[in-house]
Scaffold this motif. Structure first.
Motif, PDB file in Angstrom:
ATOM      1  N   SER A   1      85.137  -7.413  15.897  1.00 40.15           N
ATOM      2  CA  SER A   1      83.948  -7.948  16.529  1.00 40.15           C
ATOM      3  C   SER A   1      82.911  -6.843  16.655  1.00 40.15           C
ATOM      4  CB  SER A   1      84.303  -8.512  17.911  1.00 40.15           C
ATOM      5  OG  SER A   1      83.165  -8.555  18.724  1.00 40.15           O
ATOM      6  N   GLU A   2      81.779  -7.094  16.009  1.00 42.12           N
ATOM      7  CA  GLU A   2      80.707  -6.114  16.034  1.00 42.12           C
ATOM      8  C   GLU A   2      80.219  -5.870  17.461  1.00 42.12           C
ATOM      9  OE1 GLU A   2      76.535  -6.156  13.956  1.00 42.12           O
ATOM     10  OE2 GLU A   2      78.046  -7.115  12.708  1.00 42.12           O
ATOM     11  N   GLY A   3      80.172  -6.965  18.228  1.00 43.63           N
ATOM     12  CA  GLY A   3      79.710  -6.861  19.613  1.00 43.63           C
ATOM     13  C   GLY A   3      80.593  -5.930  20.432  1.00 43.63           C
TER      14      GLY A   3
ATOM     15  N   ALA B   1      79.018 -17.009  32.241  1.00 51.31           N
ATOM     16  CA  ALA B   1      80.354 -16.838  31.657  1.00 51.31           C
ATOM     17  C   ALA B   1      80.965 -18.202  31.363  1.00 51.31           C
ATOM     18  CB  ALA B   1      81.233 -16.042  32.601  1.00 51.31           C
TER      19      ALA B   1
ATOM     20  N   TYR C   1      77.046 -13.176  23.157  1.00 52.70           N
ATOM     21  CA  TYR C   1      78.404 -12.635  23.058  1.00 52.70           C
ATOM     22  C   TYR C   1      79.098 -13.012  21.755  1.00 52.70           C
ATOM     23  CZ  TYR C   1      77.543 -11.894  27.982  1.00 52.70           C
ATOM     24  OH  TYR C   1      76.990 -11.501  29.167  1.00 52.70           O
ATOM     25  N   ILE C   2      78.339 -13.583  20.832  1.00 52.37           N
ATOM     26  CA  ILE C   2      78.961 -14.037  19.591  1.00 52.37           C
ATOM     27  C   ILE C   2      78.751 -13.002  18.493  1.00 52.37           C
ATOM     28  CG2 ILE C   2      78.884 -15.794  17.796  1.00 52.37           C
ATOM     29  CD1 ILE C   2      78.108 -17.790  19.982  1.00 52.37           C
ATOM     30  N   SER C   3      79.855 -12.592  17.854  1.00 51.52           N
ATOM     31  CA  SER C   3      79.759 -11.704  16.701  1.00 51.52           C
ATOM     32  C   SER C   3      80.136 -12.505  15.464  1.00 51.52           C
ATOM     33  CB  SER C   3      80.710 -10.518  16.841  1.00 51.52           C
ATOM     34  OG  SER C   3      80.425  -9.797  18.001  1.00 51.52           O
TER      35      SER C   3
ATOM     36  N   ILE D   1      82.243 -24.254  19.418  1.00 52.96           N
ATOM     37  CA  ILE D   1      82.154 -23.736  18.051  1.00 52.96           C
ATOM     38  C   ILE D   1      83.524 -23.774  17.380  1.00 52.96           C
ATOM     39  CG2 ILE D   1      81.706 -21.683  16.679  1.00 52.96           C
ATOM     40  CD1 ILE D   1      79.490 -21.018  18.706  1.00 52.96           C
ATOM     41  N   GLN D   2      84.566 -23.372  18.117  1.00 51.21           N
ATOM     42  CA  GLN D   2      85.911 -23.382  17.529  1.00 51.21           C
ATOM     43  C   GLN D   2      86.344 -24.805  17.185  1.00 51.21           C
ATOM     44  OE1 GLN D   2      88.898 -20.826  19.555  1.00 51.21           O
ATOM     45  NE2 GLN D   2      87.146 -19.919  20.550  1.00 51.21           N
TER      46      GLN D   2
ATOM     47  N   LYS E   1      84.815 -13.956  24.525  1.00 44.69           N
ATOM     48  CA  LYS E   1      83.757 -14.962  24.479  1.00 44.69           C
ATOM     49  C   LYS E   1      83.282 -15.214  23.051  1.00 44.69           C
ATOM     50  CE  LYS E   1      82.054 -13.970  29.108  1.00 44.69           C
ATOM     51  NZ  LYS E   1      81.052 -13.231  29.868  1.00 44.69           N
ATOM     52  N   ASN E   2      83.887 -14.533  22.104  1.00 43.74           N
ATOM     53  CA  ASN E   2      83.461 -14.690  20.722  1.00 43.74           C
ATOM     54  C   ASN E   2      84.287 -15.787  20.052  1.00 43.74           C
ATOM     55  OD1 ASN E   2      82.572 -14.380  18.146  1.00 43.74           O
ATOM     56  ND2 ASN E   2      83.566 -12.412  17.779  1.00 43.74           N
ATOM     57  N   PRO E   3      83.633 -16.856  19.616  1.00 44.65           N
ATOM     58  CA  PRO E   3      84.400 -17.970  19.048  1.00 44.65           C
ATOM     59  C   PRO E   3      85.132 -17.608  17.763  1.00 44.65           C
ATOM     60  CG  PRO E   3      82.043 -18.335  18.807  1.00 44.65           C
ATOM     61  CD  PRO E   3      82.198 -17.143  19.679  1.00 44.65           C
ATOM     62  N   PHE E   4      84.764 -16.503  17.124  1.00 42.42           N
ATOM     63  CA  PHE E   4      85.388 -16.169  15.844  1.00 42.42           C
ATOM     64  C   PHE E   4      86.564 -15.216  15.998  1.00 42.42           C
ATOM     65  CE2 PHE E   4      80.979 -17.309  15.128  1.00 42.42           C
ATOM     66  CZ  PHE E   4      81.181 -18.415  14.330  1.00 42.42           C
TER      67      PHE E   4
ATOM     68  N   ARG F   1      79.514  -2.245  22.062  1.00 40.54           N
ATOM     69  CA  ARG F   1      79.666  -2.055  23.507  1.00 40.54           C
ATOM     70  C   ARG F   1      80.560  -0.857  23.800  1.00 40.54           C
ATOM     71  NH1 ARG F   1      79.065  -7.599  23.018  1.00 40.54           N
ATOM     72  NH2 ARG F   1      77.753  -8.587  24.579  1.00 40.54           N
TER      73      ARG F   1
ATOM     74  N   CYS G   1      74.352 -19.430  15.218  1.00 38.98           N
ATOM     75  CA  CYS G   1      74.826 -20.378  16.230  1.00 38.98           C
ATOM     76  C   CYS G   1      73.674 -20.934  17.046  1.00 38.98           C
ATOM     77  CB  CYS G   1      75.868 -19.735  17.131  1.00 38.98           C
ATOM     78  SG  CYS G   1      77.367 -19.408  16.225  1.00 38.98           S
TER      79      CYS G   1
ATOM     80  N   THR H   1      79.344 -19.617  28.362  1.00 38.03           N
ATOM     81  CA  THR H   1      79.698 -18.921  27.136  1.00 38.03           C
ATOM     82  C   THR H   1      81.071 -19.353  26.624  1.00 38.03           C
ATOM     83  OG1 THR H   1      78.583 -17.057  28.143  1.00 38.03           O
ATOM     84  CG2 THR H   1      79.654 -16.670  26.062  1.00 38.03           C
ATOM     85  N   PHE H   2      82.029 -19.484  27.554  1.00 34.92           N
ATOM     86  CA  PHE H   2      83.358 -19.917  27.137  1.00 34.92           C
ATOM     87  C   PHE H   2      83.314 -21.348  26.600  1.00 34.92           C
ATOM     88  CE2 PHE H   2      85.043 -16.460  29.921  1.00 34.92           C
ATOM     89  CZ  PHE H   2      85.740 -15.806  28.931  1.00 34.92           C
TER      90      PHE H   2
ATOM     91  N   SER I   1      81.791 -21.285  23.182  1.00 40.17           N
ATOM     92  CA  SER I   1      82.768 -20.700  22.263  1.00 40.17           C
ATOM     93  C   SER I   1      83.782 -21.759  21.834  1.00 40.17           C
ATOM     94  CB  SER I   1      83.459 -19.525  22.948  1.00 40.17           C
ATOM     95  OG  SER I   1      84.585 -19.130  22.233  1.00 40.17           O
TER      96      SER I   1
ATOM     97  N   ASP J   1      83.650  -9.726  27.327  1.00 40.49           N
ATOM     98  CA  ASP J   1      82.371 -10.199  26.793  1.00 40.49           C
ATOM     99  C   ASP J   1      82.376 -10.321  25.278  1.00 40.49           C
ATOM    100  OD1 ASP J   1      81.163 -10.474  29.195  1.00 40.49           O
ATOM    101  OD2 ASP J   1      80.025  -8.608  29.118  1.00 40.49           O
TER     102      ASP J   1
END
Lengths: 236, 136
Positions: free
Chosen positions: B122-124, A67, A171-173, A77-78, B110-113, B128, A183, A70-71, A74, B106
Protein backbone atom coordinates in the motif's frame (compact mmCIF):
# COMPACT_ATOMS: atom_id res chain seq x y z
CA UNK A 1 1.19 12.86 7.71
CA UNK A 2 -2.33 12.85 9.04
CA UNK A 3 -2.31 12.03 12.71
CA UNK A 4 -4.23 15.09 13.66
CA UNK A 5 -7.37 14.13 11.83
CA UNK A 6 -8.32 11.18 13.96
CA UNK A 7 -11.46 13.06 14.85
CA UNK A 8 -12.12 13.98 11.24
CA UNK A 9 -15.76 13.87 10.34
CA UNK A 10 -17.66 14.09 7.13
CA UNK A 11 -20.96 15.83 7.09
CA UNK A 12 -23.87 13.86 5.75
CA UNK A 13 -27.53 14.24 5.25
CA UNK A 14 -28.83 12.94 8.48
CA UNK A 15 -29.47 14.44 11.81
CA UNK A 16 -28.26 12.91 14.96
CA UNK A 17 -30.27 15.33 17.01
CA UNK A 18 -32.48 13.73 19.55
CA UNK A 19 -35.51 15.26 21.02
CA UNK A 20 -36.30 14.83 24.65
CA UNK A 21 -39.77 13.76 23.61
CA UNK A 22 -39.52 10.08 23.02
CA UNK A 23 -41.68 8.44 20.48
CA UNK A 24 -44.49 6.80 22.33
CA UNK A 25 -46.01 3.84 20.54
CA UNK A 26 -49.75 3.55 20.74
CA UNK A 27 -50.58 1.16 23.52
CA UNK A 28 -54.35 1.23 23.30
CA UNK A 29 -54.89 -1.29 20.56
CA UNK A 30 -54.11 -4.91 21.32
CA UNK A 31 -52.02 -6.76 18.72
CA UNK A 32 -54.14 -8.55 16.14
CA UNK A 33 -54.43 -12.19 17.05
CA UNK A 34 -55.19 -15.04 14.73
CA UNK A 35 -56.10 -14.62 11.11
CA UNK A 36 -53.45 -13.15 8.86
CA UNK A 37 -50.01 -12.36 10.13
CA UNK A 38 -49.35 -8.64 9.95
CA UNK A 39 -46.11 -7.16 8.67
CA UNK A 40 -43.23 -7.40 11.10
CA UNK A 41 -42.89 -4.02 12.77
CA UNK A 42 -39.66 -2.14 12.24
CA UNK A 43 -37.68 -2.41 15.47
CA UNK A 44 -37.16 0.92 17.13
CA UNK A 45 -34.03 1.93 18.95
CA UNK A 46 -35.08 2.68 22.46
CA UNK A 47 -34.89 6.31 23.50
CA UNK A 48 -34.38 7.75 20.02
CA UNK A 49 -36.75 8.72 17.29
CA UNK A 50 -36.97 6.77 14.12
CA UNK A 51 -34.74 8.34 11.46
CA UNK A 52 -37.86 9.25 9.46
CA UNK A 53 -39.30 11.16 12.41
CA UNK A 54 -36.33 13.43 12.90
CA UNK A 55 -36.42 16.99 11.60
CA UNK A 56 -34.93 17.23 8.12
CA UNK A 57 -33.63 20.75 8.19
CA UNK A 58 -31.40 20.50 11.20
CA UNK A 59 -27.83 20.28 10.00
CA UNK A 60 -26.09 20.73 13.30
CA UNK A 61 -24.44 17.49 14.44
CA UNK A 62 -25.40 15.97 11.10
CA UNK A 63 -22.02 14.36 10.74
CA UNK A 64 -20.74 10.82 10.63
CA UNK A 65 -17.43 9.47 11.75
CA UNK A 66 -14.81 9.57 9.01
CA UNK A 67 -13.44 6.18 10.09
CA UNK A 68 -16.89 4.55 10.00
CA UNK A 69 -17.51 6.00 6.57
CA UNK A 70 -14.11 4.89 5.29
CA UNK A 71 -14.61 1.29 6.39
CA UNK A 72 -18.08 1.27 4.82
CA UNK A 73 -16.78 2.63 1.51
CA UNK A 74 -13.94 0.11 1.61
CA UNK A 75 -16.47 -2.72 1.98
CA UNK A 76 -18.60 -1.25 -0.81
CA UNK A 77 -15.60 -1.33 -3.13
CA UNK A 78 -14.65 -4.88 -2.13
CA UNK A 79 -18.26 -6.03 -2.57
CA UNK A 80 -18.49 -4.39 -5.96
CA UNK A 81 -15.13 -5.64 -7.11
CA UNK A 82 -16.21 -9.25 -6.61
CA UNK A 83 -19.16 -8.73 -8.92
CA UNK A 84 -17.63 -6.97 -11.90
CA UNK A 85 -15.25 -7.64 -14.76
CA UNK A 86 -12.76 -4.89 -15.31
CA UNK A 87 -12.16 -1.41 -14.09
CA UNK A 88 -14.71 0.31 -16.32
CA UNK A 89 -17.45 -1.87 -14.92
CA UNK A 90 -16.34 -1.18 -11.34
CA UNK A 91 -16.41 2.57 -11.91
CA UNK A 92 -19.84 2.28 -13.50
CA UNK A 93 -21.22 0.46 -10.47
CA UNK A 94 -19.68 2.96 -8.05
CA UNK A 95 -21.23 5.68 -10.20
CA UNK A 96 -24.63 4.03 -9.79
CA UNK A 97 -24.23 4.01 -6.02
CA UNK A 98 -23.32 7.68 -6.23
CA UNK A 99 -26.33 8.41 -8.42
CA UNK A 100 -28.63 7.11 -5.72
CA UNK A 101 -26.93 9.35 -3.17
CA UNK A 102 -27.06 12.32 -5.54
CA UNK A 103 -30.82 12.26 -6.15
CA UNK A 104 -31.42 12.33 -2.39
CA UNK A 105 -28.71 14.93 -1.85
CA UNK A 106 -30.37 17.30 -4.30
CA UNK A 107 -33.76 16.93 -2.66
CA UNK A 108 -32.33 17.66 0.77
CA UNK A 109 -30.14 20.52 -0.41
CA UNK A 110 -33.12 22.31 -1.91
CA UNK A 111 -35.07 21.67 1.27
CA UNK A 112 -32.31 22.92 3.51
CA UNK A 113 -31.08 25.89 1.50
CA UNK A 114 -31.80 29.28 2.98
CA UNK A 115 -35.51 29.91 3.15
CA UNK A 116 -35.82 26.64 1.28
CA UNK A 117 -39.23 25.47 2.28
CA UNK A 118 -40.89 28.89 1.92
CA UNK A 119 -38.92 30.20 -0.99
CA UNK A 120 -37.65 27.29 -3.01
CA UNK A 121 -35.14 28.23 -5.66
CA UNK A 122 -33.87 26.29 -8.60
CA UNK A 123 -30.96 27.27 -10.78
CA UNK A 124 -31.73 27.14 -14.48
CA UNK A 125 -28.52 28.41 -16.04
CA UNK A 126 -25.37 26.44 -16.50
CA UNK A 127 -22.81 28.48 -14.60
CA UNK A 128 -24.85 28.91 -11.42
CA UNK A 129 -25.58 25.17 -11.52
CA UNK A 130 -21.87 24.37 -11.75
CA UNK A 131 -21.30 26.74 -8.89
CA UNK A 132 -23.93 24.91 -6.83
CA UNK A 133 -22.00 21.69 -7.43
CA UNK A 134 -18.68 23.30 -6.55
CA UNK A 135 -19.89 24.99 -3.39
CA UNK A 136 -23.19 23.77 -1.97
CA UNK A 137 -22.99 20.12 -2.93
CA UNK A 138 -19.37 19.78 -1.85
CA UNK A 139 -20.05 21.52 1.45
CA UNK A 140 -23.09 19.39 2.12
CA UNK A 141 -21.29 16.13 1.44
CA UNK A 142 -17.62 16.76 2.22
CA UNK A 143 -17.82 19.75 4.55
CA UNK A 144 -15.65 21.92 2.27
CA UNK A 145 -15.87 23.44 -1.17
CA UNK A 146 -14.17 21.98 -4.22
CA UNK A 147 -10.91 23.64 -5.22
CA UNK A 148 -11.66 24.81 -8.74
CA UNK A 149 -14.05 24.84 -11.69
CA UNK A 150 -12.41 24.77 -15.09
CA UNK A 151 -13.70 24.87 -18.61
CA UNK A 152 -12.20 22.55 -21.14
CA UNK A 153 -10.14 24.33 -23.80
CA UNK A 154 -10.83 21.70 -26.44
CA UNK A 155 -14.55 21.11 -26.04
CA UNK A 156 -17.23 23.67 -25.31
CA UNK A 157 -19.46 21.21 -23.52
CA UNK A 158 -16.89 19.98 -21.00
CA UNK A 159 -16.36 21.36 -17.54
CA UNK A 160 -14.19 20.13 -14.70
CA UNK A 161 -14.64 20.29 -10.96
CA UNK A 162 -11.31 19.84 -9.23
CA UNK A 163 -10.69 18.61 -5.70
CA UNK A 164 -7.08 18.61 -4.52
CA UNK A 165 -7.64 16.13 -1.72
CA UNK A 166 -10.97 14.30 -1.89
CA UNK A 167 -11.78 13.06 1.63
CA UNK A 168 -13.55 9.91 0.45
CA UNK A 169 -10.47 8.38 -1.16
CA UNK A 170 -7.89 9.62 1.33
CA UNK A 171 -7.08 6.16 2.68
CA UNK A 172 -7.28 4.24 -0.57
CA UNK A 173 -4.10 3.09 -2.30
CA UNK A 174 -4.81 1.96 -5.84
CA UNK A 175 -2.61 -1.00 -6.81
CA UNK A 176 -0.35 -0.47 -9.83
CA UNK A 177 -2.21 -2.90 -12.07
CA UNK A 178 -5.42 -0.85 -11.64
CA UNK A 179 -3.83 2.56 -12.04
CA UNK A 180 -6.64 3.92 -14.25
CA UNK A 181 -9.21 3.37 -11.51
CA UNK A 182 -10.52 6.35 -9.61
CA UNK A 183 -12.74 5.59 -6.65
CA UNK A 184 -14.12 9.10 -6.96
CA UNK A 185 -16.45 7.50 -9.50
CA UNK A 186 -18.85 7.65 -6.57
CA UNK A 187 -18.56 11.42 -6.50
CA UNK A 188 -19.02 11.51 -10.27
CA UNK A 189 -22.27 9.60 -9.83
CA UNK A 190 -23.46 12.07 -7.21
CA UNK A 191 -22.70 15.01 -9.51
CA UNK A 192 -24.42 13.31 -12.44
CA UNK A 193 -27.57 12.77 -10.39
CA UNK A 194 -27.58 16.38 -9.26
CA UNK A 195 -27.17 17.68 -12.80
CA UNK A 196 -29.86 15.33 -14.07
CA UNK A 197 -32.17 16.50 -11.32
CA UNK A 198 -31.61 20.13 -12.24
CA UNK A 199 -32.31 19.43 -15.90
CA UNK A 200 -28.75 19.36 -17.18
CA UNK A 201 -28.26 15.81 -18.43
CA UNK A 202 -24.54 15.06 -18.59
CA UNK A 203 -22.03 12.27 -18.58
CA UNK A 204 -19.79 12.62 -15.56
CA UNK A 205 -16.53 10.76 -14.97
CA UNK A 206 -13.76 10.95 -12.41
CA UNK A 207 -10.04 10.99 -13.15
CA UNK A 208 -6.99 11.11 -10.92
CA UNK A 209 -4.72 13.91 -11.99
CA UNK A 210 -1.90 14.04 -9.43
CA UNK A 211 0.03 17.24 -9.21
CA UNK A 212 3.12 18.29 -7.30
CA UNK A 213 2.07 18.50 -3.66
CA UNK A 214 -1.39 17.02 -4.32
CA UNK A 215 -0.96 13.29 -4.98
CA UNK A 216 -4.71 12.60 -4.68
CA UNK A 217 -5.91 15.48 -6.88
CA UNK A 218 -9.04 14.41 -8.68
CA UNK A 219 -10.92 15.89 -11.61
CA UNK A 220 -14.63 15.36 -12.04
CA UNK A 221 -15.19 15.73 -15.77
CA UNK A 222 -18.66 16.86 -16.82
CA UNK A 223 -19.64 16.36 -20.45
CA UNK A 224 -22.98 18.01 -20.96
CA UNK A 225 -25.63 16.57 -23.18
CA UNK A 226 -26.28 18.38 -26.44
CA UNK A 227 -29.83 19.25 -25.39
CA UNK A 228 -28.53 21.12 -22.35
CA UNK A 229 -26.01 23.03 -24.45
CA UNK A 230 -28.62 23.96 -27.06
CA UNK A 231 -31.01 25.25 -24.43
CA UNK A 232 -28.24 27.25 -22.79
CA UNK A 233 -27.44 28.77 -26.18
CA UNK A 234 -31.09 29.65 -26.78
CA UNK A 235 -31.40 31.32 -23.38
CA UNK A 236 -28.50 33.66 -24.01
CA UNK B 1 20.29 6.74 17.78
CA UNK B 2 18.93 5.25 14.63
CA UNK B 3 15.94 3.29 13.44
CA UNK B 4 17.18 0.35 11.41
CA UNK B 5 14.04 -1.33 10.23
CA UNK B 6 10.39 -2.08 10.74
CA UNK B 7 8.59 -5.41 10.52
CA UNK B 8 4.90 -6.16 10.65
CA UNK B 9 4.05 -9.72 11.66
CA UNK B 10 0.50 -11.01 11.19
CA UNK B 11 -1.30 -13.03 13.83
CA UNK B 12 -0.18 -16.32 12.30
CA UNK B 13 3.50 -15.37 12.54
CA UNK B 14 4.00 -14.45 8.88
CA UNK B 15 6.05 -11.42 7.94
CA UNK B 16 3.72 -9.13 5.96
CA UNK B 17 5.85 -6.00 5.81
CA UNK B 18 9.54 -5.32 6.06
CA UNK B 19 11.31 -2.09 5.42
CA UNK B 20 14.85 -0.95 6.16
CA UNK B 21 15.49 2.72 6.85
CA UNK B 22 19.14 2.88 7.91
CA UNK B 23 22.14 0.64 7.36
CA UNK B 24 23.72 -0.77 10.48
CA UNK B 25 22.51 -4.34 10.67
CA UNK B 26 23.65 -7.25 8.56
CA UNK B 27 21.41 -7.33 5.49
CA UNK B 28 18.86 -10.14 5.49
CA UNK B 29 17.55 -12.07 2.53
CA UNK B 30 13.78 -12.05 2.39
CA UNK B 31 13.76 -15.74 3.26
CA UNK B 32 15.90 -15.14 6.38
CA UNK B 33 13.61 -12.33 7.43
CA UNK B 34 10.60 -14.62 7.14
CA UNK B 35 12.29 -17.27 9.29
CA UNK B 36 13.35 -14.71 11.92
CA UNK B 37 9.86 -13.24 12.07
CA UNK B 38 8.41 -16.69 12.60
CA UNK B 39 10.96 -17.38 15.34
CA UNK B 40 10.19 -14.10 17.06
CA UNK B 41 6.51 -14.97 16.91
CA UNK B 42 7.27 -18.21 18.78
CA UNK B 43 9.54 -16.54 21.33
CA UNK B 44 6.89 -13.93 21.93
CA UNK B 45 4.30 -16.63 22.64
CA UNK B 46 6.68 -18.28 25.11
CA UNK B 47 7.44 -15.03 26.95
CA UNK B 48 3.73 -14.38 27.29
CA UNK B 49 3.45 -17.71 29.16
CA UNK B 50 6.54 -17.17 31.32
CA UNK B 51 5.26 -14.21 33.29
CA UNK B 52 5.43 -14.95 37.03
CA UNK B 53 2.63 -12.52 37.83
CA UNK B 54 -0.29 -13.82 35.86
CA UNK B 55 -1.29 -12.88 32.35
CA UNK B 56 1.18 -10.98 30.20
CA UNK B 57 1.19 -9.57 26.71
CA UNK B 58 4.66 -10.96 26.07
CA UNK B 59 8.04 -9.36 25.68
CA UNK B 60 8.21 -5.73 24.70
CA UNK B 61 11.92 -5.10 24.26
CA UNK B 62 14.78 -7.42 23.39
CA UNK B 63 18.17 -5.83 23.93
CA UNK B 64 21.39 -6.93 22.32
CA UNK B 65 24.85 -5.39 22.19
CA UNK B 66 24.39 -3.90 18.77
CA UNK B 67 20.66 -3.38 18.48
CA UNK B 68 17.38 -3.23 20.32
CA UNK B 69 14.13 -4.79 19.23
CA UNK B 70 10.88 -3.15 20.29
CA UNK B 71 7.65 -5.12 19.96
CA UNK B 72 4.14 -3.71 19.96
CA UNK B 73 1.40 -6.32 20.17
CA UNK B 74 -2.03 -5.12 19.09
CA UNK B 75 -5.38 -6.37 20.33
CA UNK B 76 -5.86 -8.33 17.11
CA UNK B 77 -2.54 -10.18 17.37
CA UNK B 78 -0.64 -8.18 14.77
CA UNK B 79 2.88 -7.37 15.93
CA UNK B 80 4.87 -4.29 15.00
CA UNK B 81 8.61 -4.73 15.49
CA UNK B 82 11.08 -1.87 15.40
CA UNK B 83 14.80 -2.55 15.20
CA UNK B 84 16.84 0.35 16.54
CA UNK B 85 20.29 1.18 17.81
CA UNK B 86 20.84 0.35 21.53
CA UNK B 87 20.87 4.07 22.40
CA UNK B 88 17.33 4.64 21.16
CA UNK B 89 15.20 5.71 24.14
CA UNK B 90 12.25 3.48 24.98
CA UNK B 91 9.67 6.24 24.90
CA UNK B 92 10.68 7.33 21.43
CA UNK B 93 10.54 3.83 19.95
CA UNK B 94 7.18 3.27 21.61
CA UNK B 95 5.84 6.48 20.13
CA UNK B 96 7.03 5.50 16.66
CA UNK B 97 5.39 2.08 16.98
CA UNK B 98 2.10 3.59 18.08
CA UNK B 99 2.14 5.97 15.15
CA UNK B 100 2.95 3.15 12.78
CA UNK B 101 -0.04 1.26 14.21
CA UNK B 102 -2.20 4.28 13.45
CA UNK B 103 -0.78 4.48 9.93
CA UNK B 104 -1.55 0.76 9.56
CA UNK B 105 -5.16 1.35 10.56
CA UNK B 106 -5.45 4.23 8.08
CA UNK B 107 -3.33 3.11 5.16
CA UNK B 108 -3.82 -0.64 5.27
CA UNK B 109 -7.05 -1.60 7.01
CA UNK B 110 -9.07 1.17 5.36
CA UNK B 111 -7.71 0.30 1.94
CA UNK B 112 -10.18 -1.82 -0.01
CA UNK B 113 -7.39 -3.35 -2.08
CA UNK B 114 -5.66 -4.95 0.88
CA UNK B 115 -6.36 -8.58 1.79
CA UNK B 116 -6.13 -9.16 5.55
CA UNK B 117 -3.14 -11.27 6.70
CA UNK B 118 -1.46 -10.89 3.31
CA UNK B 119 1.72 -8.92 2.54
CA UNK B 120 1.14 -5.18 2.65
CA UNK B 121 1.43 -3.40 -0.66
CA UNK B 122 0.00 0.00 0.00
CA UNK B 123 1.50 3.23 -1.19
CA UNK B 124 -0.42 5.13 1.47
CA UNK B 125 1.15 3.05 4.24
CA UNK B 126 4.65 3.46 2.73
CA UNK B 127 4.43 7.25 2.64
CA UNK B 128 2.93 7.47 6.12
CA UNK B 129 5.63 5.22 7.60
CA UNK B 130 8.37 7.15 5.85
CA UNK B 131 7.02 10.39 7.30
CA UNK B 132 6.88 8.90 10.82
CA UNK B 133 10.45 7.58 10.75
CA UNK B 134 11.70 10.83 9.27
CA UNK B 135 10.00 12.80 12.01
CA UNK B 136 11.20 10.53 14.84
Amino acid sequence: MSYNNVQARLSVFSTASQSSLDYIPSVGTPPPSGGRQSITPIPKASGSKNIYDRPLNKTRNAEVSMAAYTFLFSEVIQYTQKRVHGIGDLEKRLGLFGYRIGTRALELMVWRSEGGSKNPKRETRLLPVLYVVHTQLWKAIFGKTADAIEKSVENDDEYMIIDNDPPITRYISIPKEMSQLSCSALTAGIVEALLDGLGFPARVTAHSVPKEGFPFRTTILIKLDRSAMEREEALK
Amino acid sequence: MAIYSLWVINKAGGLVYQRTFNEGLAPLTSNDALVLAGTLHGIHAITARLSPTGSSSGCQVIEAETFKMHVLLTATGTKFVLLTSPAEPLTNADLVLRRVYEAYADGVMKNPFHTPEMPIRSEGFDTRVAAIVKGA
